[in-house]
Design an enzyme around this catalytic site. Structure first.
Site, PDB file in Angstrom:
ATOM      1  N   SER A  81      45.844   2.270 -42.274  1.00 40.11           N
ATOM      2  CA  SER A  81      46.303   0.812 -41.488  1.00 40.11           C
ATOM      3  C   SER A  81      46.540  -0.071 -42.734  1.00 40.11           C
ATOM      4  O   SER A  81      46.350   0.047 -43.877  1.00 40.11           O
ATOM      5  CB  SER A  81      45.166   0.251 -40.916  1.00 40.11           C
ATOM      6  OG  SER A  81      45.320  -0.978 -40.590  1.00 40.11           O
ATOM      7  N   TYR A 105      35.658  -2.125 -40.690  1.00 38.72           N
ATOM      8  CA  TYR A 105      36.692  -1.339 -39.913  1.00 38.72           C
ATOM      9  C   TYR A 105      37.613  -0.897 -41.039  1.00 38.72           C
ATOM     10  O   TYR A 105      37.955   0.208 -41.264  1.00 38.72           O
ATOM     11  CB  TYR A 105      37.402  -2.039 -38.848  1.00 38.72           C
ATOM     12  CG  TYR A 105      38.680  -1.542 -38.704  1.00 38.72           C
ATOM     13  CD1 TYR A 105      38.942  -0.174 -38.173  1.00 38.72           C
ATOM     14  CD2 TYR A 105      39.944  -2.278 -39.138  1.00 38.72           C
ATOM     15  CE1 TYR A 105      40.241   0.001 -37.931  1.00 38.72           C
ATOM     16  CE2 TYR A 105      41.221  -1.837 -38.908  1.00 38.72           C
ATOM     17  CZ  TYR A 105      41.353  -0.681 -38.203  1.00 38.72           C
ATOM     18  OH  TYR A 105      42.690  -0.271 -38.041  1.00 38.72           O
ATOM     19  N   LYS A 109      38.840   2.843 -43.336  1.00 38.99           N
ATOM     20  CA  LYS A 109      40.151   3.155 -43.293  1.00 38.99           C
ATOM     21  C   LYS A 109      40.282   3.546 -44.901  1.00 38.99           C
ATOM     22  O   LYS A 109      41.028   4.563 -45.509  1.00 38.99           O
ATOM     23  CB  LYS A 109      41.297   2.079 -42.916  1.00 38.99           C
ATOM     24  CG  LYS A 109      41.378   2.168 -41.401  1.00 38.99           C
ATOM     25  CD  LYS A 109      41.889   3.376 -40.748  1.00 38.99           C
ATOM     26  CE  LYS A 109      41.754   3.061 -39.261  1.00 38.99           C
ATOM     27  NZ  LYS A 109      42.049   4.450 -38.629  1.00 38.99           N
TER      28      LYS A 109
END
Ligand code: UD1
Length: 306
Positions: A81, A105, A109
């Site tokens: 991302s 989060y 990644k």
């Protein structure tokens, strides 16, 4: 849910952390490559429940990678991302920018990217492509496949869509005092169909001419920045619906302007986004108007009026 495979077999969906279930799938089919999309993705939830995110996203990935290695399948495409650029010092973001994460989060990644780089360092048989998604929006043009978040949507376009179909009264705009064209945040929105094509290009690259890919990273964006208000205006035009707005302060953790440099993907994947915000909004409205309650029916958990 059941998913068909190219071999004609069907599999129930499984939790990647269920090593035995994953092993059964690898026992019954020889995979040449894996596209790994599975992961939790709500920033706010990750702040409240970091262990859930580390457990699900990191452990699930490690078990997948271990299983792939055990079965000699060493070609991977992973959904990363643009969140790994944090608040970038300049735009467009190129793949060599410094990386950072501002929430659990985002850290999952980033950690998975680092795990992939380490795996390739330790065993050059691995070929890995990390795709950094910018802001995926829109829906399949058929109107049969679209985004249907549970609960209150965190992201802009699912929220706009729910206002348009009357499920929510107004969109809250987080911040109109940024140094941008109209004061609202600027992002690089990309049509989900272009994003899907980017994955096909990545898989093709993994098999190109027998040469080794190594561990490569590519941005998947359009290279264009669009503000919140511009996006709302485009959706109003596509849907013919008025989206009432409530101006509010900045959302913690948000950055001002993020958009991609797309030249590496264009050159090395031979991929370029085809669609603009008009098509993104057209297809999202097509999905929303045909499926105002997504894949389900109104119930107490999704209907704010009950
Ligand atoms: C967010 C995540 C990012 C994640 C991506 C997944 C944050 C800080 N970032 O990206 O890590 O990879 O989703 O798709 O959450 N906006 C509003 N009102 C809303 C919702 C959003 O004004 O109700 C604004 C935001 O302030 C931002 C823009 O719309 O300027 C886009 O927001 P969003 O769709 O949530 O995406 P990101 O924040 O870019």
């Amino acid at each position: 849910m059941c998913y068909p495979l190219a071999t004609g077999a069907y599999y129930n969906s499984i939790d990647l952390r269920d090593r035995d279930a994953l092993k059964k799938i690898f026992d019954s089919t020889k995979f040449d490559a894996v596209i790994h999309f599975a992961g939790l993705k709500a920033v706010g939830e990750s702040v409240e429940k970091p262990l859930l995110y580390y457990n699900n996203n990191i452990i699930g990935t490690i078990i997948l990678l271990e299983t792939m290695a055990n079965y000699g399948c060493k070609k991977l495409v992973f959904s990363s991302s643009a969140t790994v650029y944090g608040w970038p010092k300049e735009v467009p973001c190129t793949e060599v920018f410094p990386l950072c994460a501002t929430n659990p989060y985002g850290r999952t990644k980033l950690m998975i990217e680092e795990i992939c780089r380490d795996i390739h360092c330790g065993d050059s048989e691995w070929d890995i492509i990390l795709l950094r998604y910018f802001n995926p929006v829109g829906a399949h043009p058929s109107g049969f496949i679209g985004e249907d978040p549970r609960g209150i949507p965190n992201n802009l376009m699912p929220f706009v869509q729910q206002v348009a179909v009357g499920r929510r009264p107004a969109l809250t705009v987080y911040g109109n005092d940024y140094s941008t064209k109209d004061g609202t945040g600027v992002r690089d929105y990309i049509h989900v169909v272009d994003l899907a094509d980017g994955h096909i290009a990545a898989v093709e690259k993994l098999f190109q001419g027998g040469s080794k890919t190594g561990c490569q990273v590519y941005n998947l964006g359009t290279g264009k920045g669009t503000s919140v208000l511009e996006m709302v205006a485009a959706f109003e035009k596509a849907s013919g619906k008025k989206i009432p707005l409530v101006m509010a302060g900045r959302r913690p953790g948000d950055c001002e302007t993020v958009y991609a440099s797309t030249s590496k993907a264009e050159k090395e994947l031979n991929w370029k986004a085809k669609y603009g915000i008009e098509e993104m909004c057209r297809d999202q409205w097509n999905w929303a108007s045909k499926n105002p309650w997504g894949y389900g029916k109104p119930d107490e958990s999704t209907n704010p009026s009950t």
